[in-house]
Write an enzyme that holds these catalytic residues in place. Structure first.
Site, PDB file in Angstrom:
ATOM      1  CG  ASP A  66      34.557  67.760  20.819  1.00  0.00           C
ATOM      2  OD1 ASP A  66      35.239  66.918  20.209  1.00  0.00           O
ATOM      3  OD2 ASP A  66      33.659  68.433  20.277  1.00  0.00           O
TER       4      ASP A  66
ATOM      5  CE1 TYR B 190      35.870  65.577  12.991  1.00  0.00           C
ATOM      6  CE2 TYR B 190      38.016  64.667  12.480  1.00  0.00           C
ATOM      7  CZ  TYR B 190      37.215  65.447  13.273  1.00  0.00           C
ATOM      8  OH  TYR B 190      37.752  66.116  14.335  1.00  0.00           O
TER       9      TYR B 190
ATOM     10  CE1 TYR C 297      34.408  69.022  13.903  1.00  0.00           C
ATOM     11  CE2 TYR C 297      32.086  69.345  14.388  1.00  0.00           C
ATOM     12  CZ  TYR C 297      33.309  68.767  14.693  1.00  0.00           C
ATOM     13  OH  TYR C 297      33.422  67.950  15.783  1.00  0.00           O
TER      14      TYR C 297
ATOM     15  CG  HIS D 290      36.523  62.823  22.380  1.00  0.00           C
ATOM     16  ND1 HIS D 290      37.656  63.600  22.278  1.00  0.00           N
ATOM     17  CD2 HIS D 290      35.506  63.589  21.894  1.00  0.00           C
ATOM     18  CE1 HIS D 290      37.347  64.767  21.733  1.00  0.00           C
ATOM     19  NE2 HIS D 290      36.046  64.790  21.507  1.00  0.00           N
TER      20      HIS D 290
END
Length: 339
Positions: free
Chosen positions: A116, A164, A255, A318
């Protein structure tokens, strides 16, 4: 340096995980690291929302195979320091933490491995400092070239919903939703992004894509009746405890630097990753449902000319290293022994 030993028993399988934890002061920040074994160093970088505990199977597996496995809580996660300013969470900041970690551990170089967000950082570490990171293993996220425009201009944004990453970028809003019930948040996220949610492709509805401005992220996610088979109560409680203590702000700040990362990467645009590399992805990874992702994976050798192998792990999602630890351990140990 404070050190203490952690011994955890997985009652389902009678596996005992034994590793030391310590704090390292480096690059102006205090990092918690879990470590096990002796030998060539392998750094293990977790994603969001995870901590170093996500690598418990690999800490044991790599140690048994003759490697020194070290998994930090990245800045903003777990027991590591969580700087307030979002600007302090660029990929360059994190790579700086890793370089400092090697110095603190007394190591000249290491193999860097991530899942990730950890995979994104591992790629960048191998790209920028091949003198310190001699090989790279990435789970889930492939190496991608610099986009022609900033990420905020690529991802969809409407009056009813936003991608998102836009949602995560709103200071305070995502934290409020995710921290309302930490156990429910993690239970939903871990299930939906795992192989337990079943096959998916670009036609499969993906709540991680567009987030309703009214319902938020979690409202569209199913709440499973039980934990996924790959995550026992002990493991789940460890994650819940960690995020109740740290909150989600540190992880969300990664992010909030997507555009800044893109700006900084201009200085390295066109540079190739020359170190040996391995790429693994779960067959049911949510990322594979993104249109064009299979083409991006197929084009990786242009950016990573020494890509030794690219493997899809059947029925895994994931959280690959947790969902299919035996397959992942076998693949990475084989890769490491051939370096």
């Amino acid at each position: 340096m404070l050190r203490f030993c952690v011994i955890l028993c997985n009652c389902r399988s009678a596996i005992v995980y034994a590793f030391t934890q310590s704090f390292i002061e480096t690059n102006g920040i205090r990092l918690n690291v879990a470590a096990q074994g002796a030998g060539p160093l392998v750094l293990l970088l977790h994603g969001f929302p995870e901590t170093s505990y996500a690598w418990r199977h690999q800490l044991a597996g790599l140690s048994n195979a003759g490697f020194r496995a070290v998994a930090p809580d990245l800045r903003g996660f777990g027991l590591s320091a969580c700087p307030m300013e979002p600007r302090l969470y660029t990929t360059l900041d994190i790579v700086g933490d890793l370089v400092g970690m090697l110095d603190a551990l007394g190591e000249r170089d290491a193999v860097v491995m991530g899942n990730d967000w950890g995979a994104t950082i591992a790629w960048q570490a191998a790209l920028l400092r091949p003198d310190r990171f001699r090989a790279v293993v990435a789970l889930g996220v492939p190496m991608m070239g610099r986009a022609p425009i900033a990420p905020s201009q690529i991802f969809p944004l409407t009056e009813q919903a936003w991608f998102y990453t836009h949602y995560f970028s709103q200071p305070g809003q995502a934290e409020s939703e995710l921290e309302r019930d930490v156990a429910a948040t993690l239970r939903k996220l871990y299930f939906w992004a795992s192989g337990d949610a079943g096959p998916r492709d670009h036609k499969t509805p993906n709540p991680f894509g567009l987030v309703s401005r009214q319902a938020g992220l979690l409202g569209a996610l199913p709440d499973p009746e039980s934990l996924p088979a790959w995550l026992d109560d002990t493991g789940f409680d460890a994650f819940v405890k960690a995020f109740k203590a740290s909150g989600f702000r540190g992880g969300l700040n990664y992010y909030r630097n997507l555009d800044r990362n893109w700006e900084l990467q201009a200085a390295f645009n066109g540079r190739l990753i020359q170190t040996p590399a391995l790429y693994l992805v779960g067959e049911y990874d949510t990322g594979l449902a993104i249109p064009g992702m299979h083409e991006i994976i197929g084009a990786m050798p242009k950016l990573v000319p020494n890509l030794r192998d690219s493997e899809i792990i059947p029925r895994a999602g994931h959280w690959l290293q947790q969902e299919a630890p035996d397959r992942v351990n076998a693949a990475i140990i084989d890769f490491l022994r051939k370096l």
